[in-house]
Design an enzyme around this catalytic site. Structure first.
Site, PDB file in Angstrom:
ATOM      1  N   ASN A 147     -42.086  73.906  -7.033  1.00 31.16           N
ATOM      2  CA  ASN A 147     -42.707  72.787  -6.338  1.00 31.16           C
ATOM      3  C   ASN A 147     -41.707  71.863  -5.658  1.00 31.16           C
ATOM      4  OD1 ASN A 147     -45.671  72.926  -7.287  1.00 31.16           O
ATOM      5  ND2 ASN A 147     -44.590  72.933  -9.242  1.00 31.16           N
ATOM      6  N   GLU A 226     -47.108  74.456 -19.569  1.00 36.92           N
ATOM      7  CA  GLU A 226     -46.741  74.107 -18.193  1.00 36.92           C
ATOM      8  C   GLU A 226     -45.690  75.092 -17.702  1.00 36.92           C
ATOM      9  OE1 GLU A 226     -46.199  73.079 -14.645  1.00 36.92           O
ATOM     10  OE2 GLU A 226     -47.706  71.911 -15.733  1.00 36.92           O
ATOM     11  N   ASP A 251     -46.443  80.741 -18.291  1.00 38.27           N
ATOM     12  CA  ASP A 251     -47.654  80.966 -17.515  1.00 38.27           C
ATOM     13  C   ASP A 251     -48.862  80.870 -18.438  1.00 38.27           C
ATOM     14  OD1 ASP A 251     -49.161  82.209 -15.072  1.00 38.27           O
ATOM     15  OD2 ASP A 251     -49.684  83.482 -16.784  1.00 38.27           O
ATOM     16  N   GLY A 252     -49.923  80.205 -17.976  1.00 37.63           N
ATOM     17  CA  GLY A 252     -51.072  79.957 -18.833  1.00 37.63           C
ATOM     18  C   GLY A 252     -51.741  81.210 -19.356  1.00 37.63           C
ATOM     19  N   ASP A 269     -56.119  73.426 -15.738  1.00 42.94           N
ATOM     20  CA  ASP A 269     -55.710  72.589 -14.605  1.00 42.94           C
ATOM     21  C   ASP A 269     -54.435  73.162 -13.995  1.00 42.94           C
ATOM     22  OD1 ASP A 269     -55.765  70.562 -12.783  1.00 42.94           O
ATOM     23  OD2 ASP A 269     -54.864  69.058 -14.095  1.00 42.94           O
TER      24      ASP A 269
END
Length: 446
Positions: A147, A226, A251-252, A269
């Site tokens: 990001n 996260e 990773d979720g 989310d």
């Protein structure tokens, strides 16, 4: 493209540069750049042991289209080059083609020079001033592996944004109240669940939802996942993330696959800005989430785009989740003044009617449950307002809109939603431009 015949009088520049002779020439309709280079197929490397490689880039000055041609002349044992050539042509492949084209047609030289100066200047200045150089209250600006990150310190809140111009990814309120964002609506999940003792947050961010859960449900055990370690670091430095909440950098979906724990509430989310990872949008993923819920547990999903209608991204996600959790167990609630929509899905519990999603979501029941579990009158009355926004999602009649690991075109569906959002926002301005011209448009945006 037919290569032009080049005469001595067409040559505009020529020089030896290291191991290559570079020539630029121009005819009436064509321009070309040619140079000889030397390539060795085996050690020792050096010009005396190398084949000669003549590279010619030809550009049609009328169309700007170009091609690159290689002529390879093998070196013989006596050191001379063979007359036998190995040639190949690659159309429109050379990065030199645009350069040769613009030089050859002498087009708008002043504009080109000014553009080049501006480009160089901004390239040099932007690393020093930051991307958002117009901002004056940035506490942090940087990038992670995933990001662009921007921390902004305002009078009443601190926010994290992963976009230079717009959007808020996480927020912490300095007065510890409700945020005015989708996190507030998502607080309905613990009240819809049969119990509110544990929560898992996939996409922890800087811990906004975790802080709110801790504030209103102080005894709740919370776990965070996260994928971006840099965001987790910023959470501790700028956002007062509770130290007693374990956060795993992972990773979720992969984390769920490796875990056997179950929870009363699971918050999904993990969608970045307005993009949705396909691996966290399929029936296989939501089935995995359902298996990690306790009986009577609730999953809440933050959908970043309000996009309705047949074939929309929200229809696909809602139908996919409803197909996993069963008829009557899925609700949505739009978040006022945003493009967010929260989706709640409940895993059947004891089977009693009073614990069903239909009963738990009624305004009076939601209020009473919230007050019993939190003791907060503010949150109690806010939940009544949330209940007024609930919309039931039925199971789909067909499988055409259900997303799977084998078919999840969320990128395409998401782009359609973005196009519609832009069209809706630009509609009034387009009409002003049509009726009043540029003057009216400038007055409208002031």
């Amino acid at each position: 493209m037919v290569e032009p015949a080049i005469g001595r009088n067409h040559i505009r520049a020529g020089r030896h540069h290291g191991r290559a002779r570079i020539v630029f020439a121009r005819t009436k309709n064509h321009a070309y750049l040619s140079h000889d280079a030397y390539c060795s197929r085996y050690p020792p490397i050096g010009r005396e042991n190398a084949d000669r490689l003549r590279i010619r880039t030809v550009v049609d000055r009328r169309t700007g289209r170009g091609a690159e041609r290689w002529h390879r002349s093998p070196r013989q044992a006596n050191g001379r080059f063979s007359n036998q050539r190995y040639s190949s042509t690659s159309p429109n492949s050379s990065p030199a083609c645009p350069l040769i084209y613009f030089i050859s047609i002498k087009a708008k030289r002043i504009a080109c020079v000014v553009s080049a100066v501006i480009f160089v200047a901004t390239s040099c200045v932007s690393p020093l001033t930051g991307f958002a150089f117009w901002e004056t209250n940035l506490a942090y600006e940087g990038e992670s592996i995933y990001n662009y990150l921007q921390v902004k310190n305002l009078s009443d809140r601190t926010i994290l944004s992963t976009n230079v111009l717009f959007g808020v990814q996480s927020v912490t309120m300095k007065d510890k109240g409700l945020t005015g964002m989708y996190y507030d609506t998502a607080l309905a999940a613990p009240a819809l669940a049969d119990n509110a003792n544990s929560a898992l947050i996939l996409g922890m961010g800087t811990g906004t939802y975790a802080r709110q859960l801790k504030q209103y449900y102080p005894k709740m055990n919370i776990t965070g996942v996260e994928i971006d370690q840099k965001i987790t670091d910023l959470a501790g430095e700028y956002f007062d993330e509770p130290a007693d909440i374990p956060v795993t950098t992972y990773d979720g979906r992969a984390w769920l696959a490796a875990s056997h724990d179950k929870y009363d509430v699971i918050m999904v989310d993990a969608y970045q800005d307005i993009t949705i990872p396909f691996q966290m949008s399929s029936t296989e993923f939501f089935t995995m989430v359902r298996e990690h819920l306790n009986p009577g547990g609730v999953m809440v999903v933050n959908m970043n785009m309000i996009s309705d209608g047949q074939g929309s991204i929200n229809e696909a996600l809602s139908d996919t989740i409803a197909s996993v959790f069963g008829n009557g167990n899925t609700l949505t609630a739009d978040v006022p003044n945003t493009t967010n929509r929260e989706l709640f899905a409940k895993k059947p519990g004891s089977g009693s009617e009073e614990n069903s999603m239909q009963q738990a979501s009624k305004a009076l029941n939601l209020r009473e449950t919230t007050y019993e579990r939190t003791g907060s009158e503010d949150l109690e009355w806010y939940m009544e307002e949330v209940a007024s926004r609930f919309r039931k999602v039925n199971e789909p009649d067909s499988a055409s809109t259900i997303l799977t690991d084998d078919k999840a075109p969320v990128e395409v569906l998401g782009m359609h939603a973005i196009d519609q959002i832009i069209a809706d926002e630009a509609g009034p301005y387009r009409q002003i431009l049509k009726d009043e011209g540029f003057g009216g448009l400038l007055r409208a945006v002031q």
